[in-house]
Each structure stands twice: as C-alpha cells, then as structure tokens.
Design a protein around this motif. Sequence first.
Motif, PDB file in Angstrom:
ATOM      1  N   LEU A 172       0.829  -1.205   0.000  1.00  0.00           N
ATOM      2  CA  LEU A 172       0.000   0.000   0.000  1.00  0.00           C
ATOM      3  C   LEU A 172       0.866   1.258   0.000  1.00  0.00           C
ATOM      4  CD1 LEU A 172      -2.963  -0.945   2.360  1.00  0.00           C
ATOM      5  CD2 LEU A 172      -2.745  -1.187  -0.123  1.00  0.00           C
ATOM      6  N   VAL A 173       2.026   1.154  -0.636  1.00  0.00           N
ATOM      7  CA  VAL A 173       2.929   2.288  -0.805  1.00  0.00           C
ATOM      8  C   VAL A 173       3.280   2.395  -2.283  1.00  0.00           C
ATOM      9  CG1 VAL A 173       5.186   3.267  -0.234  1.00  0.00           C
ATOM     10  CG2 VAL A 173       3.886   2.051   1.513  1.00  0.00           C
ATOM     11  N   GLY A 174       3.346   3.612  -2.795  1.00  0.00           N
ATOM     12  CA  GLY A 174       3.770   3.816  -4.182  1.00  0.00           C
ATOM     13  C   GLY A 174       2.608   3.837  -5.151  1.00  0.00           C
ATOM     14  N   ARG A 175       2.938   3.817  -6.446  1.00  0.00           N
ATOM     15  CA  ARG A 175       1.927   3.986  -7.491  1.00  0.00           C
ATOM     16  C   ARG A 175       0.952   2.822  -7.588  1.00  0.00           C
ATOM     17  NH1 ARG A 175       4.614   6.189 -12.962  1.00  0.00           N
ATOM     18  NH2 ARG A 175       2.413   6.048 -13.574  1.00  0.00           N
ATOM     19  N   GLN A 176       1.334   1.667  -7.060  1.00  0.00           N
ATOM     20  CA  GLN A 176       0.434   0.515  -7.091  1.00  0.00           C
ATOM     21  C   GLN A 176      -0.513   0.487  -5.890  1.00  0.00           C
ATOM     22  OE1 GLN A 176       0.285  -1.576  -9.725  1.00  0.00           O
ATOM     23  NE2 GLN A 176       1.835  -0.252 -10.647  1.00  0.00           N
ATOM     24  N   ARG A 177      -0.359   1.455  -4.972  1.00  0.00           N
ATOM     25  CA  ARG A 177      -1.141   1.454  -3.746  1.00  0.00           C
ATOM     26  C   ARG A 177      -2.641   1.396  -4.015  1.00  0.00           C
ATOM     27  NH1 ARG A 177      -4.390   3.705  -0.405  1.00  0.00           N
ATOM     28  NH2 ARG A 177      -5.003   5.186  -2.003  1.00  0.00           N
ATOM     29  N   SER A 178      -3.111   2.266  -4.904  1.00  0.00           N
ATOM     30  CA  SER A 178      -4.550   2.343  -5.161  1.00  0.00           C
ATOM     31  C   SER A 178      -5.103   1.037  -5.725  1.00  0.00           C
ATOM     32  CB  SER A 178      -4.844   3.501  -6.124  1.00  0.00           C
ATOM     33  OG  SER A 178      -6.226   3.607  -6.362  1.00  0.00           O
ATOM     34  N   LYS A 179      -4.387   0.449  -6.688  1.00  0.00           N
ATOM     35  CA  LYS A 179      -4.848  -0.811  -7.281  1.00  0.00           C
ATOM     36  C   LYS A 179      -4.861  -1.926  -6.241  1.00  0.00           C
ATOM     37  CE  LYS A 179      -3.269   0.217 -11.997  1.00  0.00           C
ATOM     38  NZ  LYS A 179      -2.349  -0.188 -13.091  1.00  0.00           N
ATOM     39  N   ASN A 180      -3.794  -2.007  -5.452  1.00  0.00           N
ATOM     40  CA  ASN A 180      -3.725  -3.069  -4.454  1.00  0.00           C
ATOM     41  C   ASN A 180      -4.785  -2.888  -3.369  1.00  0.00           C
ATOM     42  OD1 ASN A 180      -1.595  -4.274  -5.775  1.00  0.00           O
ATOM     43  ND2 ASN A 180      -0.020  -3.319  -4.522  1.00  0.00           N
ATOM     44  N   TYR A 181      -4.998  -1.628  -2.971  1.00  0.00           N
ATOM     45  CA  TYR A 181      -6.020  -1.377  -1.950  1.00  0.00           C
ATOM     46  C   TYR A 181      -7.406  -1.768  -2.457  1.00  0.00           C
ATOM     47  CZ  TYR A 181      -9.033   0.913   1.417  1.00  0.00           C
ATOM     48  OH  TYR A 181      -9.999   1.152   2.354  1.00  0.00           O
ATOM     49  N   THR A 182      -7.668  -1.477  -3.716  1.00  0.00           N
ATOM     50  CA  THR A 182      -8.961  -1.832  -4.297  1.00  0.00           C
ATOM     51  C   THR A 182      -9.193  -3.336  -4.230  1.00  0.00           C
ATOM     52  OG1 THR A 182      -8.905   0.076  -5.785  1.00  0.00           O
ATOM     53  CG2 THR A 182     -10.376  -1.728  -6.386  1.00  0.00           C
ATOM     54  N   VAL A 183      -8.144  -4.106  -4.522  1.00  0.00           N
ATOM     55  CA  VAL A 183      -8.254  -5.567  -4.447  1.00  0.00           C
ATOM     56  C   VAL A 183      -8.550  -6.005  -3.017  1.00  0.00           C
ATOM     57  CG1 VAL A 183      -6.994  -7.740  -4.671  1.00  0.00           C
ATOM     58  CG2 VAL A 183      -6.779  -5.987  -6.441  1.00  0.00           C
ATOM     59  N   LEU A 184      -7.803  -5.453  -2.055  1.00  0.00           N
ATOM     60  CA  LEU A 184      -8.005  -5.827  -0.656  1.00  0.00           C
ATOM     61  C   LEU A 184      -9.401  -5.429  -0.175  1.00  0.00           C
ATOM     62  CD1 LEU A 184      -4.575  -4.707   0.883  1.00  0.00           C
ATOM     63  CD2 LEU A 184      -5.223  -6.982   0.108  1.00  0.00           C
ATOM     64  N   TYR A 185      -9.824  -4.234  -0.560  1.00  0.00           N
ATOM     65  CA  TYR A 185     -11.108  -3.697  -0.098  1.00  0.00           C
ATOM     66  C   TYR A 185     -12.284  -4.522  -0.608  1.00  0.00           C
ATOM     67  CZ  TYR A 185     -14.901  -0.349   0.680  1.00  0.00           C
ATOM     68  OH  TYR A 185     -16.070   0.251   1.078  1.00  0.00           O
ATOM     69  N   HIS A 186     -12.185  -4.988  -1.838  1.00  0.00           N
ATOM     70  CA  HIS A 186     -13.315  -5.702  -2.448  1.00  0.00           C
ATOM     71  C   HIS A 186     -13.240  -7.216  -2.237  1.00  0.00           C
ATOM     72  CE1 HIS A 186     -15.206  -2.265  -4.320  1.00  0.00           C
ATOM     73  NE2 HIS A 186     -14.026  -1.845  -4.739  1.00  0.00           N
ATOM     74  N   ASP A 187     -12.289  -7.674  -1.453  1.00  0.00           N
ATOM     75  CA  ASP A 187     -12.202  -9.107  -1.171  1.00  0.00           C
ATOM     76  C   ASP A 187     -13.219  -9.464  -0.095  1.00  0.00           C
ATOM     77  OD1 ASP A 187     -11.583 -11.716  -0.567  1.00  0.00           O
ATOM     78  OD2 ASP A 187      -9.424 -11.416  -0.625  1.00  0.00           O
ATOM     79  N   SER A 188     -14.397  -9.882  -0.527  1.00  0.00           N
ATOM     80  CA  SER A 188     -15.483 -10.194   0.408  1.00  0.00           C
ATOM     81  C   SER A 188     -15.356 -11.595   0.995  1.00  0.00           C
ATOM     82  CB  SER A 188     -16.833 -10.060  -0.303  1.00  0.00           C
ATOM     83  OG  SER A 188     -16.907 -10.956  -1.403  1.00  0.00           O
ATOM     84  N   ILE A 189     -14.383 -12.348   0.548  1.00  0.00           N
ATOM     85  CA  ILE A 189     -14.214 -13.717   1.040  1.00  0.00           C
ATOM     86  C   ILE A 189     -13.216 -13.759   2.204  1.00  0.00           C
ATOM     87  CG2 ILE A 189     -13.498 -16.065   0.440  1.00  0.00           C
ATOM     88  CD1 ILE A 189     -14.387 -15.448  -2.432  1.00  0.00           C
ATOM     89  N   ALA A 190     -11.986 -13.323   1.962  1.00  0.00           N
ATOM     90  CA  ALA A 190     -10.960 -13.370   3.005  1.00  0.00           C
ATOM     91  C   ALA A 190     -10.990 -12.143   3.916  1.00  0.00           C
ATOM     92  CB  ALA A 190      -9.573 -13.501   2.369  1.00  0.00           C
ATOM     93  N   LYS A 191     -11.466 -10.997   3.402  1.00  0.00           N
ATOM     94  CA  LYS A 191     -11.557  -9.755   4.167  1.00  0.00           C
ATOM     95  C   LYS A 191     -10.237  -9.396   4.865  1.00  0.00           C
ATOM     96  CE  LYS A 191     -16.505 -10.344   5.101  1.00  0.00           C
ATOM     97  NZ  LYS A 191     -17.556 -10.431   6.137  1.00  0.00           N
ATOM     98  N   PRO A 192      -9.161  -9.193   4.108  1.00  0.00           N
ATOM     99  CA  PRO A 192      -7.863  -8.901   4.733  1.00  0.00           C
ATOM    100  C   PRO A 192      -7.806  -7.560   5.453  1.00  0.00           C
ATOM    101  CG  PRO A 192      -7.746  -8.643   2.354  1.00  0.00           C
ATOM    102  CD  PRO A 192      -9.068  -9.267   2.640  1.00  0.00           C
ATOM    103  N   LEU A 193      -8.697  -6.616   5.128  1.00  0.00           N
ATOM    104  CA  LEU A 193      -8.712  -5.324   5.815  1.00  0.00           C
ATOM    105  C   LEU A 193      -9.588  -5.351   7.070  1.00  0.00           C
ATOM    106  CD1 LEU A 193      -9.012  -2.888   2.761  1.00  0.00           C
ATOM    107  CD2 LEU A 193      -6.968  -3.404   4.098  1.00  0.00           C
TER     108      LEU A 193
END
Length: 645
Positions: free
Chosen positions: A273-294
């Motif tokens: 969640l650092v750098g230019r990939q932060r937004s894309k990676n956060y979106t993946v984590l946020y929308h993971d309704s199965i594992a819910k890593p956040l």
Amino acid sequence: MRKVLLPSLIIVAALLLVLRIFYLQFVDDSFKLKSDNNAIKIKYDYPERGYIYDRNGKLLVANQASYDIMVIPRDVKNIDTLELCQLLDITKEDFLKRMAKAKIYSPRLPSVFLPQLNKSEFAAFQEKIRKFEGFYFQKRSLRDYEVDFGANVFGFITQVNEKLVAKNPYYNSGDLIGRQGVEESYEDILRGIKGVKYFQKDKYNREIGSYKEGRYDTVAVQGEDINLTIDAELQKYGEQLMVNKRGGIVAIEPKTGEILALVTAPSYDPSILVGRQRSKNYTVLYHDSIAKPLYDRGLLAEYPPGSPFKILTGLVALQEGVVNEHTTFMCHHGFSYARGRFMKCHGFGPHQLHNGIYNSCNTYFASAYMLTINKYAKPAYAVDVWSNHIKSFGLGQFMGYDLPTGKKGNIPDSKTYKKIYPNGGWRSTTIVSNAIGQGEVLMTPIQLANMMATVANEGYYYTPHIIKRIEGHKIDKKFTTKHVTTIDKKYYKPMISGLFDVYNLGTASSLRVDGIDICGKTGTAENFAKINGKREQLKDHSIFVAFAPKDNPKIAIAILVENGGFGATIAGPIASLMIEKFLRKKITRTDLETRILNTSLQGQYAKLGGLSEIIKLQLRIEDSIKNKKTAVPVPVIKVDTTQQN
C-alpha cells in the motif's frame, strides 16, 4: 442608568471593531495572504512522519522520499501530451481524466496529477520538467516498512479527500493522512507540522522573490516518534502461525494492559500500500469479500465465546453464593432440563468447580447458571444482576483502547429478553445457553484476552492499549486507571487452580510446555453460514484462552481460528507456542510448531466462495515477477491453493 447602558454598549462594541480592523490592516496582515492568491505563490515543505518502534526499540516503520507530480490547469500551455504520457507511463485517456479532475477542483490552484513517484521515476521526469509548463513536483515522505508484518497494527497512508480538506484547514488537496491502525489513532502526533514559504509573483506568473522577506515563512517540524507496546518478534511469529487460516490472536500484558500482539489473518505485507500501485492493491483488498484482509478480526469479529465463558459463569455463581468449591453436580454425558431440551457434555460423574473447569463440564456450569438466575424471584432482575457482573470485566461495551475500530460484543440483559419474548414466559431454562458462551453472548478476541488478563490479575484490568511511549508526551491516564470487577478476589484462586489443571489433567494436557506453568481453557463456537441460499452448519471455530506463568503472569492471550474445530486442535497449540515464544524467545515444542505451520484450512474456506481476491492478487504478483513485467512488492500472505475449488 438604563438610558446610559445601551449607548455605552454600542460605543464599546464599535471601538472594539475599529481596533480589530486596524490590527488586521496595519499590524497583522497575515490574512492578506488569503486574498492575494493571484500575486502570491505558496509552497509547502512536508515533514517526515514520526518513526514507529516496537516495545523493545526495534524500528518498524521509517520513511522514504516520494514525489507527487502537481498541476495548475490554468498554467498548462503548449505541452507535448504524448511525450508526457510516455514519460509518466500513463495513457492519454488517463491524462485527460486527471486533467479534468484537476480543473474541477480548481483551474488556478495546484492539485495532485500523479502521486507517489519513486526516485527513479522522478529522475526521468525531472530532466524534462521545463518542457511541461503548469506541472511541477512536490516532495513528500512515504512510509518505508522495515518489516513485512503488522499491517493491521500500523494502518496505512492515503490522500485526504475533498470533504476532509473542507472540514480541516490543516490539510490541502494531495496531502497524506493516516488511516486505520496507529497511523490514524496518532495522526496528530505522527504527521508533524508543515513548513510554508510564500513567494511574490509578477504579472507573467513568475517568481520574483520571497513575500515580505520571508516574514511569514515557517520551518517544517518532523512528527514525533512513538514506541508501541507490540513485541515485534511475537507479532511476526503469530502471523506465521496463522498462515492459511482465518481468525485473530490478541496477547496482553496483564499488569499493564499493554497489547503484546494483535494478529488478524489473513493479513498482507504493508508495503503493497505504498507507491503507485497502492490504489490498485487497496482496491483488491477492499473488495475481497471472502478473506476480508482489511477486516481486523482481533478487534471486530464477534463470536460466541464458547467454553472460555464458563470461567465467568463460575465466578458469578461463586460471588452470588449459589455454589462453592465443593458444590457437586452429577453429569451423565449430558444435562436434561425443562421442556425436554438436552445439553451435551464432555464429562461423566460428579463434578465440582475444579474438575468442572478442566473437564469443561456443561452440566456443572449450566446448573450453576440456573441457580444464579433462580436465586431471585424475578428472572428479569436476576439476569440484570448476572449481566452487571459480566460487564464489570469490560464486556458488552466498547473497551476504550487506542485503535480506531472495534465492536461491543453482546452481554444480554432483561431488555434483550423483553425484545425476544415480548409476551414474557422466559426463565433460567430458556436462556441457559448463556452459561456455556452460546445463546446471545458475543465477544471479540481482544475482549477474550482482556477477560483472561483480568482473571490473571485476580479481579482487575487496565484498558488495553497499543501505545507505550511518545517522546515529549504523557500517555493518556485512562490507560493507567485500574478497573476492578464486582467479583471478590478470594474467588479467583480456585478458578485459577482449575485453569492450571486444564494443562495438567484436562482438555489441554497434550499442550504442556515443560518449565512453564500455563493456565488455559479450550473452547469451540458453533459456526453457521449461508451457502447457496441455505443456512448450513460448518466446522466449529477453534478457541483457546490462556495466561502464564500461573504466578506473576506476564502474558494473557486469546486465539480464535475460524473453522478450526476443537479448541485444543489448532487454537490451543498456537497459545502454547506464543506463550513460550514470548517468555523464552525460543521454541521447544517443535512438534506443535511443525503441525501448526503445516496446517491449512483453505479447503474449509473454499466452501464459502472459492478463490479470494487476496489470493488472486498474490498469484498475479507472482506471475508478474516471473515474467519480469513490473517490480511489485510481494505480499506476506502465503496460501496453499491446491485445496481451493
């Protein structure tokens, strides 16, 4: 007198107003800065955020240089759009979207065009920045994680939204702010103070010098460093033990309330969640309704606590005088009571408090609970007496710890049952499931850990907290305020004796660690889920609570592993391993360690929805690295995908 009063008030008010206007116009003209935006350019110097250390002084989170590409839309003239897009590795469509967003914010004020470039990306842009009028760079400080664990503890840094900018004058568009974890809780301390420089501009928008000879310029002040109560090695070890599992681990130092470990699983490497990939990676984590890593299961997940709750059932019954250490109930592998209902049990034969605890006898605690409720003529009054005892352990309410998220759990009272049974008719037999941590009782893992810390202290606790030290600041006194339960101290010793023999004679006898006297309690919680629209019972959650050593305890811990089965199967071994790791800094029960590290529950979780988004993210990153497409940091999650559907 009345004739003089009103004119006097008018004259005084007018004089005060004149004096204020004179002060603003001729003495303090700092407000003039806000009206001179066309003639004055403001540059901010962003400080480094404070560093984060663990309880032993180990550096966990530092900083690294980053650069935002800023744009003033009105000043963008005659640029080679395609060259800029190639330089910044964006598409023309992306360029147009970003420019449109900047214009909506303000045509004449700077806003972030492209955030968080690293040094190499910035160097390529810096060489040709003169060709792109209206664009400039803003140096900022991003987090540099020294560890690949603890993401839920730290939280992350993100850009402020327009709503916050409008609400809080400290922040401007593009500024960074802490979200979740200690980054959010201690934002005001960690962020530091921005430096500001004002420059005079000519009619061609060129800088011609410092405004008022720098009278209003200020120097950036770095954020304060903080020490957490977390033990980095224990936190790391807990996350390793929870790989391929879901659940939470919370460990607390009983004598202080300091949180030693706060584990949620699955987790992720905070650096994604650092750098230019932060937004894309956060979106993946946020929308993971199965594992819910956040979703921090240690703080937010409310579960029926199961058998560990029998500790409180027994203590309340002792306090209310309906049982003593020698009160005996006969168990026949189950307990029958009114209306033909039946409660299964682990034990057989006569049970008192001592063997009732280490055998986890449902019969004993169901009987003790019903005697507690039946002590009073009115069940509504009785259940409130019981509820108040339980709540004195900090349960059924927000605990007040210094993390931005949490849940109250649920401890039922008479209001609960008036809603469930509006026509009345309920009594002790109706609600007896509460006795064994089922029914309407819900607790979070941190509440379970605090319950054990309270038992370890023989009747008191300190509000759990994650801050240990802030240079130049005092810790909030609420974290050093003792909370005493309604249970007399004398009733804890027989309970602790029974918990000690859980490891010697009872349900956790296979989990002993030589040389460490551990007191613990196994538990399971029923687990239901909707699958294809139908409510189905899945494998029980595995629960274990413990503290050690028995005398002068140094650690209290709670573990909950979703779909883990019996408490001594997975949660129990993790408790023994975590306790030994903290007290000895090494592991002798390598047999338990090997078994837990090699245990995967992904097959159980696959029944709930197949491959989670966080697993897909890791697979994409691994594939990307294999093909050398991009240099993206690999998250800490390790998964056994062979058991996925």
